[in-house]
Every structure is written in C-alpha cells, then in structure tokens.
Write a protein that holds these residues in place. Structure first.
Motif, PDB file in Angstrom:
ATOM      1  N   ARG A 144      -4.881   3.305  -3.294  1.00 26.07           N
ATOM      2  CA  ARG A 144      -5.259   2.978  -1.915  1.00 26.07           C
ATOM      3  C   ARG A 144      -6.774   2.899  -1.728  1.00 26.07           C
ATOM      4  O   ARG A 144      -7.256   2.206  -0.847  1.00 26.07           O
ATOM      5  N   GLU A 145      -7.505   3.632  -2.560  1.00 26.18           N
ATOM      6  CA  GLU A 145      -8.969   3.577  -2.470  1.00 26.18           C
ATOM      7  C   GLU A 145      -9.491   2.195  -2.851  1.00 26.18           C
ATOM      8  O   GLU A 145     -10.592   1.816  -2.480  1.00 26.18           O
ATOM      9  N   PRO A 185     -14.078   7.999   5.937  1.00 28.08           N
ATOM     10  CA  PRO A 185     -13.585   7.789   4.560  1.00 28.08           C
ATOM     11  C   PRO A 185     -14.599   8.177   3.491  1.00 28.08           C
ATOM     12  O   PRO A 185     -14.208   8.572   2.391  1.00 28.08           O
ATOM     13  N   LYS A 241      -2.915   7.518  -4.066  1.00 31.34           N
ATOM     14  CA  LYS A 241      -4.191   7.742  -3.366  1.00 31.34           C
ATOM     15  C   LYS A 241      -5.309   6.945  -4.059  1.00 31.34           C
ATOM     16  O   LYS A 241      -6.102   6.290  -3.396  1.00 31.34           O
ATOM     17  N   VAL A 282       0.827  -1.222   0.000  1.00 34.71           N
ATOM     18  CA  VAL A 282       0.000   0.000   0.000  1.00 34.71           C
ATOM     19  C   VAL A 282       0.856   1.265   0.000  1.00 34.71           C
ATOM     20  O   VAL A 282       0.350   2.366   0.194  1.00 34.71           O
ATOM     21  N   MET A 286       3.079   2.239   2.124  1.00 33.63           N
ATOM     22  CA  MET A 286       3.454   2.814   3.428  1.00 33.63           C
ATOM     23  C   MET A 286       4.941   2.686   3.646  1.00 33.63           C
ATOM     24  O   MET A 286       5.553   3.453   4.389  1.00 33.63           O
ATOM     25  N   ARG A 325     -14.297  12.085   3.359  1.00 34.57           N
ATOM     26  CA  ARG A 325     -12.964  12.601   2.988  1.00 34.57           C
ATOM     27  C   ARG A 325     -12.442  12.027   1.683  1.00 34.57           C
ATOM     28  O   ARG A 325     -11.750  12.718   0.942  1.00 34.57           O
ATOM     29  N   VAL A 326     -12.746  10.778   1.416  1.00 31.75           N
ATOM     30  CA  VAL A 326     -12.183  10.145   0.214  1.00 31.75           C
ATOM     31  C   VAL A 326     -13.206  10.129  -0.917  1.00 31.75           C
ATOM     32  O   VAL A 326     -12.931  10.572  -2.023  1.00 31.75           O
ATOM     33  N   GLU A 335       1.776  10.884  -5.997  1.00 32.53           N
ATOM     34  CA  GLU A 335       0.928  10.990  -4.801  1.00 32.53           C
ATOM     35  C   GLU A 335      -0.548  10.726  -5.130  1.00 32.53           C
ATOM     36  O   GLU A 335      -1.230   9.988  -4.427  1.00 32.53           O
TER      37      GLU A 335
END
Lengths: 258, 266
Positions: free
Chosen positions: B104-105, B129, B101, B75, B77, B132-133, B97
């Motif tokens: 990761r969704e 989430p 993102k 992921v 990290m 925000r996402v 970036e």
C-alpha cells in the motif's frame, strides 16, 4: 400477509465474531511499535477534561439530593447522624460509579460512535488504511485506553463532590460542622469500598470506549448510519454498564464483603 | 476534407498512444477473471485488465457498475471471490498484514471526496502519512516536504486551514497532495472530478497529467466524466454491468460500433 421472521442466529454469531475480532485487533495494536502517545493525551483531554464540568455538577447534586431525601426518613428513626456515612457508602459503592458511567456512555460513547462513524462514511478511515497507516492504533487504541483511564478518575472526582454535596444538603436542614460531617462520612468507609468501585469503573470505561469505537468503526452506509452508530453506542454501552455492575456487585460480595 | 484529415490524425495518434502504452513498461497491475459479489448481487462478473508502468488507464462506466470495487480489490480493501488480482507481481488477497502494508505504501489512492481528516489542519493531513508510515521525525524535513507538495498543487496558502474551510476542488487537490507526498508508483483515482464545475474539473485533470509527468506514476482513473477521460487517458476501458465491454483510445471508442460505448462520448 407479511411473515414474521424468526431471529437470525447466524447474524448474532457473526456480530459476536466481529466483536471478538475487533477486540483482538485492539489488543494486538496496544503492543505494536509506534504507540500514539500524543493522540492518547489528546483523547484523555477530550474525554476527561471535556466531561469534567458535567460529571462534577452531577456528582455534587447527587450527594446533595440524596442527603435532602434521606434526612426526613432518618429523622423518624432518630438516625440523622448516620446520613453522612450512608451517603458516602452508597455513592462510592454503587451510585457514583454507575451514574457517572451512564453519563459518560451518553456523552463519550455517542461522541466516539459519531466521530468514527462519520470518518468511516467519508472514507477517512479507508484513506488511513490505504496509505499504510494503522487506523486501529491511531483511532481505536487511543480512545479505548483514554476511556479506561478517564472514567475511573471522573468517577472518583464525582464521588468526592457527592460527599461535598451531601455536606451542603445537611446544612440546609440544620447546622453541621464540616469536620463532623466529613469525619462521619469517611469513618463509614473502608478500603474495601473504594477499591472495587474503582476497578468497576475501569471496566465501565473500557466498555464505553470499546462499544463507541466498535459501533463507529463498523458503521456503513450514508449519513444515517452515523446517527445509528451514535445511538446504538449509547444503548449498548449503557446495557454493558448495567450487566458489568451486576457481575461486579456479585464478585465484590463474594470476595470483599464476605 | 480538412476535418477528415484531422480526425484521421487524431485517430492515428490515439492508436499510437495505445500501442505505446501497451508496449511501454512492465505490467504493474494484472486482473484475471476477477469476480466479486455482495450477497446475491454480482458486481464484478469477469474482469480482465493490465496496467503497464507509466500508463494512464481510464475506466469509464456508469455509476454502480463496479469500477470502484475493482480498484478497492487492488489495494486489498476488498477481497475478490474468484480470479487473480496481481499488483507488482504479488497476489493481493494472499498477502500478510505487513506485506499488504508495504504494498500500500507504493500505491496512492485518491478518494472521491478527498477523504481529508476533518480534525486536522491541511499541514497535519499531509504530515500524517510521513510520520505514521515513513516514520519521519524531523519536523523541518516534514514541513519542507509538505510545503513543496502544496506548492505543486497550488495551495500553499491553505496550509493552516481546516478541511471544512476548503472548497470541493481544493479538498481534491489537497487529497492528491497527501497521496503523492508518499511518492507512490501507482495512483488510483476514484472519480477525481465528480461534483466539480467544468473549469475545476479541467484543472484537476491537468494536475493528474502534471503529477504523472513529475512523479512518473502509472495511474488508473475511474470516472464517468468524459472530459477528464479525454485529457488524462492513454487507454480507456469501458465497463458495464461488471465486465469490460470495450477498450481503446478515446477517438477509437468515440466511433465504436457499440451504441452504449458511443453514448459515453456524446
């Protein structure tokens, strides 16, 4: 025999690099879409309103004590009438912003450091990041801006209460009317005293927020690191306040008082 | 005799499962010669694996062998030092970036502790989430989704509780609900049953299977809980000292020639 290690410059540079990178992340995320207005208001409440009593009492006592301490000395020179002006100028120019900023460093920076530190240790920040949300925008930007806004406001409030405290102090050793006292106090002040003081407080607030967030966000390890983050946030923020104050005093004397 | 027949049947089922898992679906995660060190400590030495669509892959191994490090690389990290970490055909390390993102969704990550946000209620944890996402704004729609997801994990009653008021098992269920609310295509479970009693562990393991069926996710389950592995695994990889030392279905590995592999199943 244990060897004494020389200071590691690479670690120092690494730390500086990390702080610069953290700062650039903060700046980038201020202008990114989806600004967290609600969280900013909540943080302003947490930082501003929750420090209101502490800062207010401190400010009041500051003026009160200064007045009580100054009157005997000023009496020797027959200059008691200068006490209100002396208290207001010294509190607004220097003592108020610095003492309130140091107080906020102890209360707010440690709180932010501990909160973000525990979020980091319990993987809450990682969870936010992995879900695709933006933890810097939600956690860091809001806290730093809230500190930058609230510390000057708290400082101005404390300055006002310090002048009130001075009035009460004057009335303990003798009778002074409120009109006379406040006239004397404000007459000694100029716009050039107030503005640099507020600007200075803005930088103090930023330093408190930035250091608290940086220490908390970058803590790693177990629960011990939460304590370390909170502690080092207070120490670093206090140091930054003293350094910034020295710079601010120098700049003010060059650009304002000269 | 009867026992032998049963064992053989289980073995065949296991083999069939492994084969079906290997042939079913496209590869969604591919690790090739993955290496990762922290200072002088080499945690991942040479990791090679594939996760196929719809598959439940269990990674077994002792604590500190690098299991969590491997999924954190997936992921983004952590960045690997060497090798390929390819998710949905994209090399994670090289993603921008925004691309990271977006990736990761599509991936859900259930942390060992549940990682619920302490300052928010369960409702706000699940809504976080989405707002925000997914940038959802309609409160009714958000509430419906939150309630539906909590019902799935059997914790609708806890909707207005704070995380501090929940037990360990409840936290994991809420964590799972918060992850699944984003409808991820891949689920990564980091020790989902650690620290739970056997009954709750079994419930969580069964929940993983139910959710996989319902949301058609592919999953990697990091664990050292053999009961969880037996319930959830299509295929098991055994990790030791930064490398995979065995691969197969549960019943195959139980009879492995390697003493270390067998020891997990005792």
């Amino acid at each position: 025999m244990e060897q004494i290690k020389s200071p590691s410059w690479s670690k120092t540079f690494e730390e500086v690099g990390n702080q610069v990178s953290f700062m650039s992340g903060f700046i980038r995320n201020i202008f990114r879409t989806g600004f967290e207005w609600n969280e900013l208001v909540r943080q302003c409440y947490m930082i501003g309103y929750n420090s209101f009593k502490l800062v207010g009492i401190t400010g009041f006592i500051l003026g009160f004590v200064m007045t009580l301490q100054s009157i005997p000395t000023m009496k020797v020179f027959g200059a008691v009438s200068f006490v209100p002006g002396m208290v207001s100028v010294s509190v607004i120019r220097e003592i108020g912003p610095v003492i309130i900023a140091l107080l906020c460093a102890g209360k707010v920076a440690s709180g932010i450091g501990a909160e973000l530190g525990s979020m980091k240790v319990t993987e809450q920040i990682d969870a936010m990041e992995v879900s695709g949300a933006n933890p810097v925008q939600y956690l860091v930007v809001t806290r730093i801006i809230a500190c930058t806004l609230m510390v000057p406001l708290l400082s101005v409030m404390a300055d006002g209460l310090a002048i009130c405290g001075g009035y009460f102090g004057s009335n303990i050793s003798g009778h002074v009317t409120a009109v006379l006292y406040f006239n004397k106090a404000f007459h000694a002040l100029a716009f050039g005293d107030l503005l640099p003081s507020v600007i200075k407080s803005v930088f103090f607030g930023f330093a408190i927020g930035f250091v608290g967030c940086y220490k908390g966000y970058n803590s790693n390890g177990g629960t011990e690191s939460v304590g370390v983050a909170a502690n080092s946030a207070v120490v670093s923020a206090s140091l930054w306040i003293i350094v910034l104050d020295a710079v601010a005093v120098q700049l003010t004397s060059i650009f304002v008082y000269n | 005799m009867a026992n032998n027949e049963m064992e053989a049947a289980i073995e065949n089922t296991g083999k069939a499962q492994t084969t079906s898992a290997k042939t079913a679906g496209e590869v969604v995660i591919r690790l090739e010669h993955l290496k990762k060190s922290f200072g002088s400590k080499e945690v991942l030495k040479d990791i090679n694996m594939e996760l196929r669509e719809g598959e439940n892959l269990v990674v077994l191994g002792r604590s500190g062998t690098g299991k969590s490090v491997a999924i954190k690389c997936m992921v983004g990290m952590l960045a690997q030092d060497e090798g390929i970490c390819n998710v949905f055909g994209q090399e994670v390390k090289t993603l921008s970036e925004n691309d990271l993102k977006s990736l990761r969704e599509k991936i859900g990550f259930l942390f060992q502790s549940g990682a619920l946000y302490d300052s928010m209620t369960v409702r706000d944890n699940l809504a976080f989430p989405l707002t925000r996402v997914r940038k959802m704004k309609d409160n009714d729609e958000i509430n419906t989704l939150v309630e539906e997801m909590l019902e799935n994990v059997g914790l609708l009653d806890a909707i207005d509780k704070m995380p501090a008021d929940l037990s360990g098992g409840m936290r994991k269920r809420i964590g799972l609900a918060r992850t699944l609310i984003m409808k991820p295509q891949i689920m990564l479970y980091d020790e989902p049953t650690t620290g739970l009693d056997p009954i709750t562990s079994k419930e969580i393991s069964e929940l993983i299977l139910t959710m996989r069926k319902k949301y058609k996710t592919s999953s990697i389950i990091i664990t050292h809980d053999i009961a969880c592995a037996k319930i959830t695994a299509d295929r098991i990889l055994v990790m030791n000292d930064g490398i995979f030392i065995a691969e197969g279905a549960c019943n195959e590995l139980e009879h492995s020639d390697d003493e270390l592999v067998r020891s997990f199943f005792k």
